[in-house]
Design a protein around this motif. Structure first.
Motif, mmCIF file in Angstrom:
data_model
loop_
_atom_site.group_PDB
_atom_site.id
_atom_site.type_symbol
_atom_site.label_atom_id
_atom_site.label_comp_id
_atom_site.label_asym_id
_atom_site.label_seq_id
_atom_site.Cartn_x
_atom_site.Cartn_y
_atom_site.Cartn_z
ATOM 1 N N GLY A 71 0.809 -1.205 0.000
ATOM 2 C CA GLY A 71 0.000 0.000 0.000
ATOM 3 C C GLY A 71 0.846 1.259 0.000
ATOM 4 N N SER A 72 0.164 2.382 0.130
ATOM 5 C CA SER A 72 0.834 3.680 0.136
ATOM 6 C C SER A 72 0.027 4.651 0.972
ATOM 7 C CB SER A 72 0.982 4.214 -1.293
ATOM 8 O OG SER A 72 -0.295 4.388 -1.884
ATOM 9 N N GLY A 73 0.661 5.747 1.324
ATOM 10 C CA GLY A 73 -0.034 6.734 2.132
ATOM 11 C C GLY A 73 0.833 7.925 2.443
ATOM 12 N N GLU A 74 0.442 8.616 3.496
ATOM 13 C CA GLU A 74 1.188 9.766 3.995
ATOM 14 C C GLU A 74 1.307 9.650 5.498
ATOM 15 O OE1 GLU A 74 -0.041 13.330 0.952
ATOM 16 O OE2 GLU A 74 -1.230 13.095 2.774
ATOM 17 N N VAL A 75 2.426 10.133 6.014
ATOM 18 C CA VAL A 75 2.568 10.298 7.451
ATOM 19 C C VAL A 75 2.532 11.803 7.698
ATOM 20 C CG1 VAL A 75 5.109 10.189 7.423
ATOM 21 C CG2 VAL A 75 3.857 9.667 9.536
ATOM 22 N N VAL A 76 1.686 12.203 8.642
ATOM 23 C CA VAL A 76 1.500 13.611 8.966
ATOM 24 C C VAL A 76 2.147 13.868 10.321
ATOM 25 C CG1 VAL A 76 -0.182 15.462 9.336
ATOM 26 C CG2 VAL A 76 -0.686 13.616 7.704
ATOM 27 N N ALA A 77 3.004 14.881 10.388
ATOM 28 C CA ALA A 77 3.654 15.267 11.645
ATOM 29 C C ALA A 77 2.744 16.207 12.422
ATOM 30 C CB ALA A 77 4.993 15.936 11.351
ATOM 31 N N GLY A 78 3.076 16.423 13.671
ATOM 32 C CA GLY A 78 2.294 17.299 14.536
ATOM 33 C C GLY A 78 2.174 18.718 14.026
ATOM 34 N N ASP A 79 3.149 19.166 13.215
ATOM 35 C CA ASP A 79 3.098 20.524 12.664
ATOM 36 C C ASP A 79 2.336 20.575 11.343
ATOM 37 O OD1 ASP A 79 4.826 19.347 10.838
ATOM 38 O OD2 ASP A 79 6.516 20.673 11.287
ATOM 39 N N GLY A 80 1.759 19.426 10.920
ATOM 40 C CA GLY A 80 0.981 19.373 9.695
ATOM 41 C C GLY A 80 1.763 18.968 8.460
ATOM 42 N N GLU A 81 3.098 18.843 8.571
ATOM 43 C CA GLU A 81 3.909 18.427 7.418
ATOM 44 C C GLU A 81 3.500 17.020 6.990
ATOM 45 O OE1 GLU A 81 8.514 17.558 6.095
ATOM 46 O OE2 GLU A 81 8.114 18.379 8.083
ATOM 47 N N ARG A 82 3.263 16.831 5.686
ATOM 48 C CA ARG A 82 2.834 15.549 5.131
ATOM 49 C C ARG A 82 3.968 14.966 4.284
ATOM 50 N NH1 ARG A 82 -2.963 16.017 5.728
ATOM 51 N NH2 ARG A 82 -3.454 14.248 4.394
ATOM 52 N N THR A 83 4.293 13.695 4.538
ATOM 53 C CA THR A 83 5.354 13.017 3.796
ATOM 54 C C THR A 83 4.785 11.729 3.211
ATOM 55 O OG1 THR A 83 6.981 13.902 5.355
ATOM 56 C CG2 THR A 83 7.683 12.076 3.944
ATOM 57 N N PRO A 84 4.820 11.587 1.880
ATOM 58 C CA PRO A 84 4.300 10.356 1.274
ATOM 59 C C PRO A 84 5.234 9.172 1.515
ATOM 60 C CG PRO A 84 5.182 11.809 -0.409
ATOM 61 C CD PRO A 84 5.292 12.549 0.895
ATOM 62 N N PHE A 85 4.643 7.980 1.519
ATOM 63 C CA PHE A 85 5.421 6.745 1.614
ATOM 64 C C PHE A 85 4.767 5.681 0.746
ATOM 65 C CE2 PHE A 85 2.528 6.674 5.300
ATOM 66 C CZ PHE A 85 1.856 5.486 5.088
ATOM 67 N N GLY A 86 5.528 4.668 0.402
ATOM 68 C CA GLY A 86 5.018 3.586 -0.429
ATOM 69 C C GLY A 86 5.488 2.235 0.058
ATOM 70 N N THR A 87 5.113 1.216 -0.683
ATOM 71 C CA THR A 87 5.465 -0.169 -0.364
ATOM 72 C C THR A 87 6.975 -0.316 -0.195
ATOM 73 O OG1 THR A 87 3.540 -0.961 -1.576
ATOM 74 C CG2 THR A 87 5.298 -2.541 -1.205
ATOM 75 N N HIS A 88 7.340 -1.079 0.810
ATOM 76 C CA HIS A 88 8.720 -1.456 1.114
ATOM 77 C C HIS A 88 9.573 -0.289 1.580
ATOM 78 C CE1 HIS A 88 7.914 -4.986 -1.814
ATOM 79 N NE2 HIS A 88 7.388 -5.201 -0.631
ATOM 80 N N THR A 89 8.944 0.729 2.165
ATOM 81 C CA THR A 89 9.700 1.822 2.764
ATOM 82 C C THR A 89 9.612 1.736 4.281
ATOM 83 O OG1 THR A 89 7.805 3.346 2.596
ATOM 84 C CG2 THR A 89 9.404 3.388 0.801
#
Length: 124
Positions: A71-89
């Motif tokens: 799968g894939s998605g985003e991780v959101v930090a407490g300050d609202g910064e969004r970082t995408p991620f994907g399979t095998h990361t």
């Protein structure tokens, strides 16, 4: 003693976020101080359906590593910064850092988590 663990054989997987729209996910916790008598680590597999997310949470005293099995998605930090991620990361989340995992893809997101020392899973 070495143990091989099938996360889908867990007697009682946890459903988190059932009361909060968009935060529903299934957690198969496989290692902690009670399940495997681990001295330092808590670990398991979380499955997010498309569009689902964790709550914004932290582990005040624990560092966390995540591995994305599929799968894939985003991780959101407490300050609202969004970082995408994907399979095998991998993700590294320092102790106390607020974060939220969001499945932005079209298939289930399978996320393996490991954190230590022990701490509580978020309740929502």
């Amino acid at each position: 003693m070495i143990r091989v663990i099938d996360p889908f054989a867990v007697e009682r997987p946890l459903w988190l976020g059932l009361d909060d729209a968009g935060h529903r996910r299934k957690v198969f916790k496989v290692v902690d101080e009670h399940l495997q008598a681990s001295e330092f680590l808590t670990s398991g597999l979380t499955i997010f359906e498309p569009g689902e997310a964790s709550s914004l949470h932290n582990h005040p005293e624990s560092e966390e590593i995540n591995f994305i099995v599929r799968g894939s998605g985003e991780v959101v930090a407490g300050d609202g910064e969004r970082t995408p991620f994907g399979t095998h990361t991998f993700m590294f989340i320092p102790k106390g850092v607020k974060h939220q995992h969001i499945n932005t893809g079209r298939e289930p997101l399978w996320l393996v988590f490991v954190y230590g020392p022990h701490g509580r899973l978020p309740t929502s």
